[in-house]
Design a protein around this motif. Sequence first.
Motif, mmCIF file in Angstrom:
data_model
loop_
_atom_site.group_PDB
_atom_site.id
_atom_site.type_symbol
_atom_site.label_atom_id
_atom_site.label_comp_id
_atom_site.label_asym_id
_atom_site.label_seq_id
_atom_site.Cartn_x
_atom_site.Cartn_y
_atom_site.Cartn_z
ATOM 1 N N ILE A 34 0.848 -1.202 0.000
ATOM 2 C CA ILE A 34 0.000 0.000 0.000
ATOM 3 C C ILE A 34 0.876 1.242 0.000
ATOM 4 O O ILE A 34 0.641 2.184 -0.745
ATOM 5 C CB ILE A 34 -0.968 -0.020 1.190
ATOM 6 N N SER A 35 1.912 1.231 0.814
ATOM 7 C CA SER A 35 2.833 2.359 0.878
ATOM 8 C C SER A 35 3.507 2.592 -0.477
ATOM 9 O O SER A 35 3.680 3.735 -0.901
ATOM 10 C CB SER A 35 3.890 2.096 1.955
ATOM 11 N N GLY A 36 3.848 1.530 -1.166
ATOM 12 C CA GLY A 36 4.464 1.656 -2.485
ATOM 13 C C GLY A 36 3.542 2.319 -3.492
ATOM 14 O O GLY A 36 3.968 3.165 -4.278
ATOM 15 N N ILE A 37 2.270 1.954 -3.456
ATOM 16 C CA ILE A 37 1.303 2.563 -4.370
ATOM 17 C C ILE A 37 1.093 4.028 -4.025
ATOM 18 O O ILE A 37 1.092 4.896 -4.895
ATOM 19 C CB ILE A 37 -0.029 1.783 -4.359
ATOM 20 N N LEU A 38 0.935 4.313 -2.728
ATOM 21 C CA LEU A 38 0.745 5.710 -2.324
ATOM 22 C C LEU A 38 1.970 6.550 -2.645
ATOM 23 O O LEU A 38 1.842 7.704 -3.074
ATOM 24 C CB LEU A 38 0.395 5.794 -0.837
ATOM 25 N N HIS A 70 3.350 -1.353 -10.183
ATOM 26 C CA HIS A 70 2.408 -2.231 -10.885
ATOM 27 C C HIS A 70 1.086 -1.547 -11.225
ATOM 28 O O HIS A 70 0.047 -2.185 -11.307
ATOM 29 C CB HIS A 70 2.148 -3.516 -10.090
ATOM 30 N N ILE A 71 1.150 -0.231 -11.438
ATOM 31 C CA ILE A 71 -0.045 0.539 -11.785
ATOM 32 C C ILE A 71 -0.179 0.651 -13.297
ATOM 33 O O ILE A 71 -1.280 0.683 -13.829
ATOM 34 C CB ILE A 71 0.021 1.951 -11.150
ATOM 35 N N ILE A 72 0.960 0.715 -13.982
ATOM 36 C CA ILE A 72 0.960 0.806 -15.445
ATOM 37 C C ILE A 72 1.779 -0.342 -16.017
ATOM 38 O O ILE A 72 2.521 -1.018 -15.302
ATOM 39 C CB ILE A 72 1.509 2.162 -15.957
ATOM 40 N N ASP A 73 1.642 -0.515 -17.317
ATOM 41 C CA ASP A 73 2.395 -1.534 -18.033
ATOM 42 C C ASP A 73 2.837 -0.930 -19.355
ATOM 43 O O ASP A 73 2.296 0.095 -19.780
ATOM 44 C CB ASP A 73 1.503 -2.754 -18.264
ATOM 45 N N ASN A 74 3.802 -1.556 -19.995
ATOM 46 C CA ASN A 74 4.241 -1.045 -21.290
ATOM 47 C C ASN A 74 4.475 -2.181 -22.258
ATOM 48 O O ASN A 74 4.536 -3.351 -21.870
ATOM 49 C CB ASN A 74 5.486 -0.170 -21.145
ATOM 50 N N GLU A 75 4.595 -1.795 -23.516
ATOM 51 C CA GLU A 75 4.835 -2.758 -24.580
ATOM 52 C C GLU A 75 5.655 -2.060 -25.654
ATOM 53 O O GLU A 75 5.377 -0.913 -26.007
ATOM 54 C CB GLU A 75 3.485 -3.204 -25.154
ATOM 55 N N ARG A 76 6.671 -2.749 -26.112
ATOM 56 C CA ARG A 76 7.486 -2.188 -27.194
ATOM 57 C C ARG A 76 6.771 -2.434 -28.515
ATOM 58 O O ARG A 76 6.311 -3.533 -28.788
ATOM 59 C CB ARG A 76 8.872 -2.820 -27.209
ATOM 60 N N GLN A 77 6.673 -1.379 -29.308
ATOM 61 C CA GLN A 77 6.111 -1.481 -30.655
ATOM 62 C C GLN A 77 7.135 -0.881 -31.606
ATOM 63 O O GLN A 77 7.178 0.334 -31.804
ATOM 64 C CB GLN A 77 4.774 -0.740 -30.744
ATOM 65 N N TYR A 134 2.585 2.976 -23.312
ATOM 66 C CA TYR A 134 2.196 2.732 -21.916
ATOM 67 C C TYR A 134 0.688 2.706 -21.794
ATOM 68 O O TYR A 134 -0.017 3.402 -22.511
ATOM 69 C CB TYR A 134 2.777 3.824 -21.009
ATOM 70 N N ARG A 135 0.213 1.886 -20.855
ATOM 71 C CA ARG A 135 -1.226 1.782 -20.580
ATOM 72 C C ARG A 135 -1.433 1.564 -19.091
ATOM 73 O O ARG A 135 -0.520 1.123 -18.392
ATOM 74 C CB ARG A 135 -1.844 0.640 -21.377
ATOM 75 N N LEU A 136 -2.640 1.882 -18.646
ATOM 76 C CA LEU A 136 -3.008 1.607 -17.255
ATOM 77 C C LEU A 136 -3.131 0.103 -17.076
ATOM 78 O O LEU A 136 -3.833 -0.557 -17.837
ATOM 79 C CB LEU A 136 -4.352 2.249 -16.899
ATOM 80 N N LYS A 137 -2.467 -0.423 -16.091
ATOM 81 C CA LYS A 137 -2.601 -1.834 -15.749
ATOM 82 C C LYS A 137 -3.726 -2.009 -14.742
ATOM 83 O O LYS A 137 -4.420 -3.011 -14.744
ATOM 84 C CB LYS A 137 -1.280 -2.347 -15.169
ATOM 85 N N GLU A 138 -3.898 -1.023 -13.876
ATOM 86 C CA GLU A 138 -4.910 -1.051 -12.826
ATOM 87 C C GLU A 138 -5.778 0.201 -12.910
ATOM 88 O O GLU A 138 -5.504 1.204 -12.246
ATOM 89 C CB GLU A 138 -4.246 -1.152 -11.451
ATOM 90 N N PRO A 139 -6.835 0.178 -13.734
ATOM 91 C CA PRO A 139 -7.689 1.360 -13.887
ATOM 92 C C PRO A 139 -8.325 1.835 -12.573
ATOM 93 O O PRO A 139 -8.715 2.988 -12.469
ATOM 94 C CB PRO A 139 -8.754 0.902 -14.887
ATOM 95 N N MET A 140 -8.413 0.968 -11.574
ATOM 96 C CA MET A 140 -8.973 1.341 -10.277
ATOM 97 C C MET A 140 -8.228 2.535 -9.659
ATOM 98 O O MET A 140 -8.780 3.267 -8.856
ATOM 99 C CB MET A 140 -8.897 0.143 -9.314
ATOM 100 N N ILE A 141 -6.993 2.743 -10.072
ATOM 101 C CA ILE A 141 -6.197 3.842 -9.508
ATOM 102 C C ILE A 141 -6.854 5.189 -9.782
ATOM 103 O O ILE A 141 -6.735 6.122 -8.979
ATOM 104 C CB ILE A 141 -4.740 3.794 -10.034
ATOM 105 N N ILE A 142 -7.585 5.309 -10.875
ATOM 106 C CA ILE A 142 -8.269 6.561 -11.202
ATOM 107 C C ILE A 142 -9.364 6.838 -10.178
ATOM 108 O O ILE A 142 -9.563 7.975 -9.755
ATOM 109 C CB ILE A 142 -8.817 6.530 -12.648
#
Length: 128
Positions: free
Chosen positions: A35-39, A86-93, A99-107
């Motif tokens: 929790i501390s890491g996310i905050l 672990h809030i976002i994720d990425n992909e090489r193109q 980059y994209r949201l991995k956990e939309p709940m963060i909004i």
Amino acid sequence: METSPRPSSLYALGDATVMSSDHNLDVIQEEPSLISGILSALDSSIRIQILLLLHQRDHYVFELVQALGGSQPLISQHLKVLKRAHIIDNERQGRQIIYRLKEPMIIDIIAKVGQLSQKVSKTAAVSH
């Protein structure tokens, strides 16, 4: 010594009502470092702006740099913090990274904190 169970409490948060129950508190007590890491990852206005942009749609790094007006190394460092949490994720193109949201709940969490900040600022203004 045995303690009596605490009843659930209701807290008014702007237009939302948040239920605080022993179950919710148990989750907090089991994983305080996560929790501390996310905050901590949310402890930057630039990172919050990045999350809001990613909530709209996935973005390439150069798009985030343009939208935020920062340098590419600065934005990349902020992205690294959000990815580590672990809030976002990425992909090489090809040569680009998207980059994209991995956990939309963060909004939702950011919105609740925004409501709390408005409530706190109104209370502070009245008390001065």
